[in-house]
Motif scaffolding. Sequence first.
Motif, PDB file in Angstrom:
ATOM      1  N   UNK A  36       0.860  -1.178   0.000  1.00 31.11           N
ATOM      2  CA  UNK A  36       0.000   0.000   0.000  1.00 31.11           C
ATOM      3  C   UNK A  36       0.895   1.226   0.000  1.00 31.11           C
ATOM      4  N   UNK A  37       0.567   2.185  -0.849  1.00 32.73           N
ATOM      5  CA  UNK A  37       1.360   3.393  -0.970  1.00 32.73           C
ATOM      6  C   UNK A  37       0.565   4.595  -0.475  1.00 32.73           C
ATOM      7  N   UNK A  38       1.283   5.642  -0.094  1.00 33.29           N
ATOM      8  CA  UNK A  38       0.636   6.864   0.387  1.00 33.29           C
ATOM      9  C   UNK A  38      -0.198   7.511  -0.718  1.00 33.29           C
ATOM     10  N   UNK A  39       0.283   7.445  -1.930  1.00 34.47           N
ATOM     11  CA  UNK A  39      -0.421   8.006  -3.086  1.00 34.47           C
ATOM     12  C   UNK A  39      -0.845   6.850  -3.992  1.00 34.47           C
ATOM     13  N   UNK A  40      -2.118   6.802  -4.347  1.00 32.78           N
ATOM     14  CA  UNK A  40      -2.631   5.688  -5.152  1.00 32.78           C
ATOM     15  C   UNK A  40      -2.042   5.617  -6.557  1.00 32.78           C
ATOM     16  N   UNK A  41      -1.615   6.747  -7.103  1.00 34.01           N
ATOM     17  CA  UNK A  41      -1.091   6.747  -8.474  1.00 34.01           C
ATOM     18  C   UNK A  41       0.327   6.207  -8.557  1.00 34.01           C
ATOM     19  N   UNK A  42       0.953   5.959  -7.440  1.00 31.96           N
ATOM     20  CA  UNK A  42       2.338   5.477  -7.427  1.00 31.96           C
ATOM     21  C   UNK A  42       2.437   4.018  -7.868  1.00 31.96           C
ATOM     22  N   UNK A  43       1.469   3.202  -7.483  1.00 34.66           N
ATOM     23  CA  UNK A  43       1.533   1.767  -7.784  1.00 34.66           C
ATOM     24  C   UNK A  43       1.614   1.487  -9.289  1.00 34.66           C
ATOM     25  N   UNK A  44       0.717   2.043 -10.127  1.00 36.33           N
ATOM     26  CA  UNK A  44       0.855   1.775 -11.568  1.00 36.33           C
ATOM     27  C   UNK A  44       2.122   2.389 -12.163  1.00 36.33           C
ATOM     28  N   UNK A  45       2.556   3.493 -11.607  1.00 39.10           N
ATOM     29  CA  UNK A  45       3.786   4.118 -12.090  1.00 39.10           C
ATOM     30  C   UNK A  45       4.996   3.225 -11.832  1.00 39.10           C
ATOM     31  N   UNK A  46       5.078   2.655 -10.626  1.00 38.16           N
ATOM     32  CA  UNK A  46       6.190   1.751 -10.322  1.00 38.16           C
ATOM     33  C   UNK A  46       6.127   0.491 -11.184  1.00 38.16           C
TER      34      UNK A  46
END
Length: 74
Positions: A36-46
């Motif tokens: 789980x990331x602080x910002x939801x848009x980080x997961x698809x970016x990574x």
Amino acid sequence: MNTLLFLNIGASELLIVALLPLILMIFCLVDVLRSDFKDRSIKPLWCLVIILAPFFGSLIYLLAVRNQKIQYHR
């Protein structure tokens, strides 16, 4: 002949060198998908970074992700 002449390495070393980025990429993708990331848009970016640049993207992920994950305390 089982050795690549211009690199002077055998087939087993070549297999290890070829599989290392693949294993690292799979490990990082599983970690991204389970975290789980602080910002939801980080997961698809990574995921995109790791898929497009498997070795270096995975290394960057492992070095940079600590501050972006949500830490749950038990």
